[in-house]
Scaffold this motif. Structure first.
Motif, PDB file in Angstrom:
ATOM      1  N   GLY A 114     -65.026  29.705  13.581  1.00  0.00           N
ATOM      2  CA  GLY A 114     -64.630  28.423  12.995  1.00  0.00           C
ATOM      3  C   GLY A 114     -63.248  27.997  13.461  1.00  0.00           C
ATOM      4  O   GLY A 114     -62.988  26.818  13.682  1.00  0.00           O
ATOM      5  N   PHE A 115     -62.352  28.961  13.642  1.00  0.00           N
ATOM      6  CA  PHE A 115     -61.021  28.661  14.163  1.00  0.00           C
ATOM      7  C   PHE A 115     -61.099  28.168  15.605  1.00  0.00           C
ATOM      8  O   PHE A 115     -60.366  27.267  16.010  1.00  0.00           O
ATOM      9  CB  PHE A 115     -60.133  29.904  14.083  1.00  0.00           C
ATOM     10  CG  PHE A 115     -58.861  29.792  14.857  1.00  0.00           C
ATOM     11  CD1 PHE A 115     -57.827  28.985  14.401  1.00  0.00           C
ATOM     12  CD2 PHE A 115     -58.687  30.465  16.053  1.00  0.00           C
ATOM     13  CE1 PHE A 115     -56.645  28.862  15.113  1.00  0.00           C
ATOM     14  CE2 PHE A 115     -57.506  30.360  16.774  1.00  0.00           C
ATOM     15  CZ  PHE A 115     -56.485  29.554  16.298  1.00  0.00           C
ATOM     16  N   LEU A 116     -62.000  28.759  16.374  1.00  0.00           N
ATOM     17  CA  LEU A 116     -62.135  28.387  17.784  1.00  0.00           C
ATOM     18  C   LEU A 116     -62.894  27.078  17.986  1.00  0.00           C
ATOM     19  O   LEU A 116     -62.851  26.506  19.069  1.00  0.00           O
ATOM     20  CB  LEU A 116     -62.827  29.515  18.552  1.00  0.00           C
ATOM     21  CG  LEU A 116     -62.065  30.846  18.581  1.00  0.00           C
ATOM     22  CD1 LEU A 116     -62.923  31.939  19.195  1.00  0.00           C
ATOM     23  CD2 LEU A 116     -60.747  30.713  19.302  1.00  0.00           C
ATOM     24  N   ASP A 117     -63.562  26.582  16.966  1.00  0.00           N
ATOM     25  CA  ASP A 117     -64.347  25.345  17.044  1.00  0.00           C
ATOM     26  C   ASP A 117     -63.451  24.151  16.702  1.00  0.00           C
ATOM     27  O   ASP A 117     -63.588  23.529  15.653  1.00  0.00           O
ATOM     28  CB  ASP A 117     -65.532  25.421  16.078  1.00  0.00           C
ATOM     29  CG  ASP A 117     -66.466  24.234  16.189  1.00  0.00           C
ATOM     30  OD1 ASP A 117     -66.344  23.452  17.155  1.00  0.00           O
ATOM     31  OD2 ASP A 117     -67.319  24.086  15.298  1.00  0.00           O
ATOM     32  N   ILE A 118     -62.540  23.817  17.616  1.00  0.00           N
ATOM     33  CA  ILE A 118     -61.546  22.777  17.318  1.00  0.00           C
ATOM     34  C   ILE A 118     -62.137  21.366  17.256  1.00  0.00           C
ATOM     35  O   ILE A 118     -61.531  20.474  16.675  1.00  0.00           O
ATOM     36  CB  ILE A 118     -60.365  22.814  18.318  1.00  0.00           C
ATOM     37  CG1 ILE A 118     -60.866  22.657  19.748  1.00  0.00           C
ATOM     38  CG2 ILE A 118     -59.569  24.085  18.158  1.00  0.00           C
ATOM     39  CD1 ILE A 118     -59.770  22.532  20.775  1.00  0.00           C
ATOM     40  N   PHE A 119     -63.312  21.153  17.826  1.00  0.00           N
ATOM     41  CA  PHE A 119     -63.911  19.817  17.784  1.00  0.00           C
ATOM     42  C   PHE A 119     -65.012  19.715  16.733  1.00  0.00           C
ATOM     43  O   PHE A 119     -65.648  18.687  16.589  1.00  0.00           O
ATOM     44  CB  PHE A 119     -64.469  19.437  19.159  1.00  0.00           C
ATOM     45  CG  PHE A 119     -63.393  19.353  20.212  1.00  0.00           C
ATOM     46  CD1 PHE A 119     -62.389  18.396  20.136  1.00  0.00           C
ATOM     47  CD2 PHE A 119     -63.357  20.250  21.264  1.00  0.00           C
ATOM     48  CE1 PHE A 119     -61.388  18.329  21.090  1.00  0.00           C
ATOM     49  CE2 PHE A 119     -62.366  20.197  22.228  1.00  0.00           C
ATOM     50  CZ  PHE A 119     -61.377  19.229  22.137  1.00  0.00           C
ATOM     51  N   GLY A 120     -65.237  20.767  15.985  1.00  0.00           N
ATOM     52  CA  GLY A 120     -66.270  20.774  14.948  1.00  0.00           C
ATOM     53  C   GLY A 120     -65.633  21.005  13.588  1.00  0.00           C
ATOM     54  O   GLY A 120     -64.676  20.343  13.212  1.00  0.00           O
ATOM     55  N   ALA A 121     -66.158  21.977  12.871  1.00  0.00           N
ATOM     56  CA  ALA A 121     -65.637  22.315  11.541  1.00  0.00           C
ATOM     57  C   ALA A 121     -64.494  23.310  11.696  1.00  0.00           C
ATOM     58  O   ALA A 121     -64.631  24.499  11.404  1.00  0.00           O
ATOM     59  CB  ALA A 121     -66.755  22.895  10.687  1.00  0.00           C
ATOM     60  N   TRP A 122     -63.340  22.827  12.157  1.00  0.00           N
ATOM     61  CA  TRP A 122     -62.213  23.691  12.471  1.00  0.00           C
ATOM     62  C   TRP A 122     -61.653  24.339  11.213  1.00  0.00           C
ATOM     63  O   TRP A 122     -61.441  23.679  10.197  1.00  0.00           O
ATOM     64  CB  TRP A 122     -61.128  22.895  13.186  1.00  0.00           C
ATOM     65  CG  TRP A 122     -60.022  23.752  13.709  1.00  0.00           C
ATOM     66  CD1 TRP A 122     -60.139  24.824  14.527  1.00  0.00           C
ATOM     67  CD2 TRP A 122     -58.626  23.600  13.465  1.00  0.00           C
ATOM     68  NE1 TRP A 122     -58.903  25.362  14.815  1.00  0.00           N
ATOM     69  CE2 TRP A 122     -57.959  24.624  14.175  1.00  0.00           C
ATOM     70  CE3 TRP A 122     -57.876  22.704  12.721  1.00  0.00           C
ATOM     71  CZ2 TRP A 122     -56.576  24.777  14.148  1.00  0.00           C
ATOM     72  CZ3 TRP A 122     -56.504  22.841  12.705  1.00  0.00           C
ATOM     73  CH2 TRP A 122     -55.867  23.873  13.418  1.00  0.00           C
ATOM     74  N   ASP A 123     -61.394  25.635  11.271  1.00  0.00           N
ATOM     75  CA  ASP A 123     -60.844  26.415  10.162  1.00  0.00           C
ATOM     76  C   ASP A 123     -59.455  26.893  10.562  1.00  0.00           C
ATOM     77  O   ASP A 123     -59.311  27.756  11.423  1.00  0.00           O
ATOM     78  CB  ASP A 123     -61.775  27.593   9.863  1.00  0.00           C
ATOM     79  CG  ASP A 123     -61.322  28.420   8.673  1.00  0.00           C
ATOM     80  OD1 ASP A 123     -60.245  28.141   8.111  1.00  0.00           O
ATOM     81  OD2 ASP A 123     -62.060  29.351   8.313  1.00  0.00           O
TER      82      ASP A 123
END
Length: 140
Positions: free
Chosen positions: A31-40
């Motif tokens: 989730g942290f690495l998904d900066i263009f999605g559901a960023w955590d």
């Protein structure tokens, strides 16, 4: 003996911190690495908090004493050398971390949970270390 006890206590504290912060959960890391999605952002906060504590601790200890609790000299690096093996290793680490959401610290902590993914990850990590040790003289 003291060196082993301090190492054990530091490892237990690190593992406990990973568990409490949720950093052993691969979904949280991805989730942290998904900066263009559901960023955590929580991983960035945990890393930032750890960095601040480490920087303050190292600066405080480096000014007050020249040896660590286990008797080894405190030697702070003054120069960074970027080599081809360092770049390749960083790229492999990043790719693996992004694909599975586990890095070495949480991988070892996850062994205690009995999750099969942790056993696969740590086995692959150890194989990678052995391969690197055998290839390192050729990478020079």
């Amino acid at each position: 003996m003291l060196k082993n006890i301090i190492g054990l206590l530091a490892g237990l504290l690190f593992g406990l911190g990973l568990l409490i912060s949720g950093m052993t959960d691969p979904v949280k890391v991805q989730g942290f690495l998904d900066i263009f999605g559901a960023w955590d952002i929580s991983l960035a906060l945990v890393m930032g908090g750890g960095l601040v504590v480490a920087l303050l601790g190292v600066q405080l200890i480096a000014k007050r004493q020249k040896t660590s609790w286990i008797g080894s000299e405190i030697d702070m690096p003054t120069k960074t050398v970027i080599t081809k093996p360092l770049i390749i290793g960083a790229m492999l680490f990043g790719i693996g971390w992004g694909l599975v959401g586990i890095c070495p610290g949480p991988g070892i902590v996850l062994l205690g949970t009995g999750q099969w993914q942790a056993y696969v990850f740590v086995t692959a990590m150890v194989v990678g270390m052995v391969v690197f040790q055998r290839l390192e003289p050729r990478l020079g």
